[in-house]
Design a protein around this motif. Structure first.
Motif, PDB file in Angstrom:
ATOM      1  N   ASN A  84       0.551  -1.216   0.000  1.00 19.60           N
ATOM      2  CA  ASN A  84      -0.051  -0.132   0.151  1.00 19.60           C
ATOM      3  C   ASN A  84       0.822   1.166  -0.019  1.00 19.60           C
ATOM      4  O   ASN A  84       0.343   2.291   0.229  1.00 19.60           O
ATOM      5  N   ARG A 110      -4.718   7.152  -1.862  1.00 18.46           N
ATOM      6  CA  ARG A 110      -5.547   7.060  -0.881  1.00 18.46           C
ATOM      7  C   ARG A 110      -7.136   6.495  -0.884  1.00 18.46           C
ATOM      8  O   ARG A 110      -7.585   5.611  -0.133  1.00 18.46           O
ATOM      9  N   ARG A 113      -6.133   2.860  -0.461  1.00 19.08           N
ATOM     10  CA  ARG A 113      -5.784   2.456   1.049  1.00 19.08           C
ATOM     11  C   ARG A 113      -7.268   2.455   1.634  1.00 19.08           C
ATOM     12  O   ARG A 113      -7.628   1.870   2.664  1.00 19.08           O
ATOM     13  N   GLN A 114      -8.187   3.322   1.304  1.00 18.14           N
ATOM     14  CA  GLN A 114      -9.465   3.352   1.822  1.00 18.14           C
ATOM     15  C   GLN A 114     -10.423   2.278   1.500  1.00 18.14           C
ATOM     16  O   GLN A 114     -11.222   1.950   2.421  1.00 18.14           O
ATOM     17  N   SER A 118      -6.985  -3.093   3.572  1.00 17.29           N
ATOM     18  CA  SER A 118      -6.997  -2.667   4.754  1.00 17.29           C
ATOM     19  C   SER A 118      -5.684  -3.162   5.643  1.00 17.29           C
ATOM     20  O   SER A 118      -5.061  -4.245   4.891  1.00 17.29           O
TER      21      SER A 118
ATOM     22  N   ASP B 248      -2.364   6.637   8.061  1.00 13.55           N
ATOM     23  CA  ASP B 248      -1.848   6.603   6.465  1.00 13.55           C
ATOM     24  C   ASP B 248      -2.427   5.146   5.819  1.00 13.55           C
ATOM     25  O   ASP B 248      -2.917   5.323   4.970  1.00 13.55           O
ATOM     26  N   ALA B 249      -2.161   4.108   6.570  1.00 11.68           N
ATOM     27  CA  ALA B 249      -2.773   2.972   6.000  1.00 11.68           C
ATOM     28  C   ALA B 249      -4.235   2.688   5.681  1.00 11.68           C
ATOM     29  O   ALA B 249      -4.705   2.108   4.557  1.00 11.68           O
ATOM     30  N   PHE B 250      -5.154   3.416   6.453  1.00 12.58           N
ATOM     31  CA  PHE B 250      -6.671   3.592   6.065  1.00 12.58           C
ATOM     32  C   PHE B 250      -6.861   4.807   5.300  1.00 12.58           C
ATOM     33  O   PHE B 250      -7.903   5.327   5.020  1.00 12.58           O
ATOM     34  N   GLY B 251      -5.925   5.484   4.573  1.00 19.03           N
ATOM     35  CA  GLY B 251      -6.025   6.565   3.884  1.00 19.03           C
ATOM     36  C   GLY B 251      -6.476   7.750   4.372  1.00 19.03           C
ATOM     37  O   GLY B 251      -7.102   8.587   3.546  1.00 19.03           O
ATOM     38  N   MET B 252      -6.015   8.297   5.493  1.00 20.46           N
ATOM     39  CA  MET B 252      -6.384   9.622   5.851  1.00 20.46           C
ATOM     40  C   MET B 252      -5.618  10.709   5.279  1.00 20.46           C
ATOM     41  O   MET B 252      -4.448  10.528   4.950  1.00 20.46           O
TER      42      MET B 252
END
Lengths: 359, 344
Positions: A84, A110, A113-114, A118, B248-252
């Motif tokens: 990621n 993003r 990753r969102q 996960s 970061d890993a959850f895309g914030m």
């Protein structure tokens, strides 16, 4: 669903090709030397750069658990962070569903990753100032999903990992195992296909670790996520893996189906690694059997293809002159003689050692 | 003859030295020597350090040290007008704020103001002992007729601390994000913190009129803003790297990360900075009374000037009491934040 599953076994969901990572001030200058095969200690001595990963090629298939195993310093945590792009590679290609992660801009990354990947962390990495419910709902909060909706989703997954009623607690009020359950619930709430698990159970004590492994197997049996699991524990790797990748000093030593690696280790390093395990408990009937069986052939009983050799030996009550019919889903797929079982229990020497041994 | 005449003669600079020689205004030393009937340029006594002044005696072309200080003064005077054009409108709101808050605090009847302040204490600290202590302290200050001056001091502290937080927290965040800014910022903060407090006032007196409240406002803010900047920077840098990685890993986005993760987790440190800022602005408020800041400081100053020992001591006690009240209240608020976010 099943059609999709068979379809994706041929086309990997994540494809890693020629991945290199060199740590240091000017990695691009050192890269050609490393590509030519300069060894890790030499690179460190001559250029003061550390080779993190060297020529990594892995196919990760949808719905399967790929375990990347190695000792500390082998680059496994570095590798999973490339998927990621928490870490930028020095060179290489990472394709997720055919799309190159390296070419993504900030917004696409993003989005990846969102919604598509996960992650579960070794040290849980929960937000200490948020409740368990808010922590589990975090991936949806990032996507600006309405509060009641994301709480309902988080509640559902908390209940699924066995944390019903803990929503209003804070992480520090929970034990390590429970905190990691929150971590898993958080990853599930994001509803992504791919789950990256970085030594997710390494910080837990052995009993709880077994619990969590069983929970993961149970969830996986139900959800069929694409899991990339990092561990330094061989037993854990063998228990969870559909595909096992063994890393050493940033290089892949061997990868393949775990049973195959056990039977045919290609490197003395792996031989050492698997020397201590109880082969009878790990090897399965399907690995040792001879394929195919004549319908009228005489056998002394039936065993399941997924039975361990330990249970087969128990069935034979220690006798070595028996032959079993191996069944898979009610069909006879092969035969297993007790002689072969005993042979399979002999510790393997690596193909390399076998070659030098004949000299 | 002066001590270093020989040096200039040997170097062959005598003519250059004497060319267009003009006697500057006499120094105090020369004047005194003259009064005693002696020649100040006499070569007597031990050899002096070859300073600008003693070299000047031998060679008129070498400037005297007082010309340096005078030059600095001239520089300030010259720059004053153009600086004022820029700084005056920029800082004018500060005067309005300080005057407004002072007016609000002193013109509100005590039976409204004091209960409000006690309620505020309760709201931020949620601590019964602290609230009771604050109420008793106000009652005591009121009983000895010091309530109005104490409240004036308090109004200055509130305005200055509020502005310090508004200025300091963003600067601290910026410093935590950019290493370069931190590297250049820390020496400036060190300077602000070590500069003797009176020295702050000197350039400010030049720039602004002593009757303007922004003069002491700026002095207090410059001095008190340092801890809040330092601790915000530190607090954000100390946020657990694993948690940042998870964000970061959850895309914030970086904005989500700042407001949902970094600031909440740095809050205990930021609050500790605010506590320090309050204490430092209280320390500065007495010195600020030299430049017309109202409040308890004025009474302390009166005690010193007129040797009214009692007045000075009681006002000093009042300041101590204010300090304890503010410290306990902000510490209780800090503890409350800490408990709900502790990682244990």
């Amino acid at each position: 669903m099943t059609e999709l599953a068979t379809d994706t076994t041929t086309e990997p969901q994540i494809r890693i090709r020629g991945l290199y990572k060199i740590f240091g001030s000017t990695p691009q200058k050192v890269l050609p030397e490393v590509e030519k095969g300069m060894s890790k200690p030499d690179v460190l001595a001559e250029y003061q750069h550390v080779v993190g990963l060297r020529e990594i090629d892995i196919d990760i298939h949808a719905g399967k658990t790929t375990v990347i195993m190695g000792l500390s310093g082998s680059g496994k945590s570095t590798l999973i962070r490339h998927l990621n792009r928490l870490i930028e590679p020095t060179t290489g290609e990472i394709l997720v569903d055919g799309q190159d992660v390296m070419k993504m801009n900030a917004a696409e990354l993003r989005e990846l990753r969102q919604t598509r990947m996960s992650m579960v962390f070794q040290k849980f990495a929960l937000l200490p100032h948020r409740t368990v419910l808010d922590n589990a709902a975090m991936p949806l909060e990032v996507r600006a999903v309405a509060e009641d909706k994301r709480h309902a989703e988080a509640q559902k997954w908390l209940a699924r990992v066995g944390l019903d009623g803990y929503g209003p607690s804070y992480p520090h009020q929970l034990s390590g195992g429970m905190q990691q359950r929150v971590g898993i619930a958080r990853a599930l709430t994001s509803n992504s296909d791919i789950m990256l698990m970085d030594e997710a159970f390494s910080a837990l004590d052995p009993l709880i670790r077994t619990d969590m492994q069983n929970l993961l197997l149970e969830l996986q049996g139900e959800l069929h996520k694409t899991i990339v699991f990092i561990t330094h524990d061989l037993d854990e790797a063998l228990k969870l893996a559909d595909h096992l990748v063994i890393l050493k000093d940033g290089e892949i030593v061997q990868q393949g189906e775990p049973q195959r690696i056990l039977m045919h280790p290609e490197d003395p390093y792996i031989v050492d690694f698997i020397a201590d395990i109880n082969r009878a408990r790990v090897l399965r009937a399907r690995t040792v059997m001879q394929e195919g069986i004549a319908p009228d052939e005489h056998t002394d009983g039936e065993v399941d293809a997924e039975d361990t050799l330990e249970s087969v030996i128990a069935r034979a009550e220690g006798r070595t002159d028996l032959t079993f019919k191996v069944m898979r889903k009610g069909m006879a797929v092969g035969k297993l003689t007790m002689k072969e079982v005993v042979l399979a229990l002999v510790p393997t020497v690596s193909s390399h050692e076998r070659m030098t041994g004949t000299d | 003859m002066a001590h270093y005449d020989g040096v200039f003669n040997a170097l062959g600079l005598r003519e250059w030295c004497d060319a267009g020689k003009e006697d500057g205004p006499m120094t105090m030393a020369q004047l005194l020597a003259q009064a005693q009937g002696a020649d100040a340029n006499e070569t007597t006594g031990p050899l002096p350090f070859p300073s600008l002044d003693s070299l000047h005696e031998a060679c008129g072309k070498i400037p005297q040290t007082r010309e340096m200080t005078a030059g600095l003064e001239r520089f300030f005077l010259d720059a004053k007008d153009s600086l004022k054009v820029v700084l005056d409108p920029l800082t004018q709101p500060l005067s309005w704020m300080l005057d407004g808050a002072l007016w609000l605090f002193t013109s509100t009847p005590w039976w409204i103001l004091i209960p409000l302040l006690i309620a505020l204490t309760w709201w931020v600290s949620r601590s019964k002992p602290v609230t009771i202590f604050v109420a008793l302290s106000f009652a005591f200050l009121g009983a000895i007729d010091h309530l109005e001056v104490a409240v004036a001091t308090l109004s200055i502290i509130f305005v200055c601390t509020g502005l310090c937080v508004l200025i300091g927290v963003p600067i601290g965040i910026a410093m935590s994000k950019y290493d370069g800014l931190q590297k250049t910022g820390i020496p400036v903060l060190d300077l602000l913190q070590t500069l003797p407090t009176f020295v702050y006032l000197i350039p400010l007196i030049f720039l602004f009129s002593v009757t303007e409240s922004k003069l002491y406002g700026i002095a207090i803010i410059l001095y008190a803003v340092v801890p809040v900047i330092r601790l915000t920077d530190l607090g954000i840098r100390l946020v657990d790297k694993d948690v940042i990685e998870a964000a970061d890993a959850f895309g914030m986005t970086s904005k989500q990360k700042l407001f949902k993760v970094e600031i909440p987790l740095a809050l205990p440190n930021i609050m500790a900075g605010v506590n320090q800022t309050i204490m430092m602005s209280l320390a500065m408020v007495v010195i600020a009374s030299l430049v017309s800041a109202p409040g308890l400081g004025v009474l302390v100053l009166r005690g010193i000037r007129n040797l009214e020992i009692g007045v000075g001591l009681i006002a000093g006690l009042g300041i101590v009491l204010l300090a304890v009240m503010l410290d306990r209240t902000s510490k209780a608020a800090l503890a409350r934040v800490d408990v709900s976010r502790s990682t244990r």
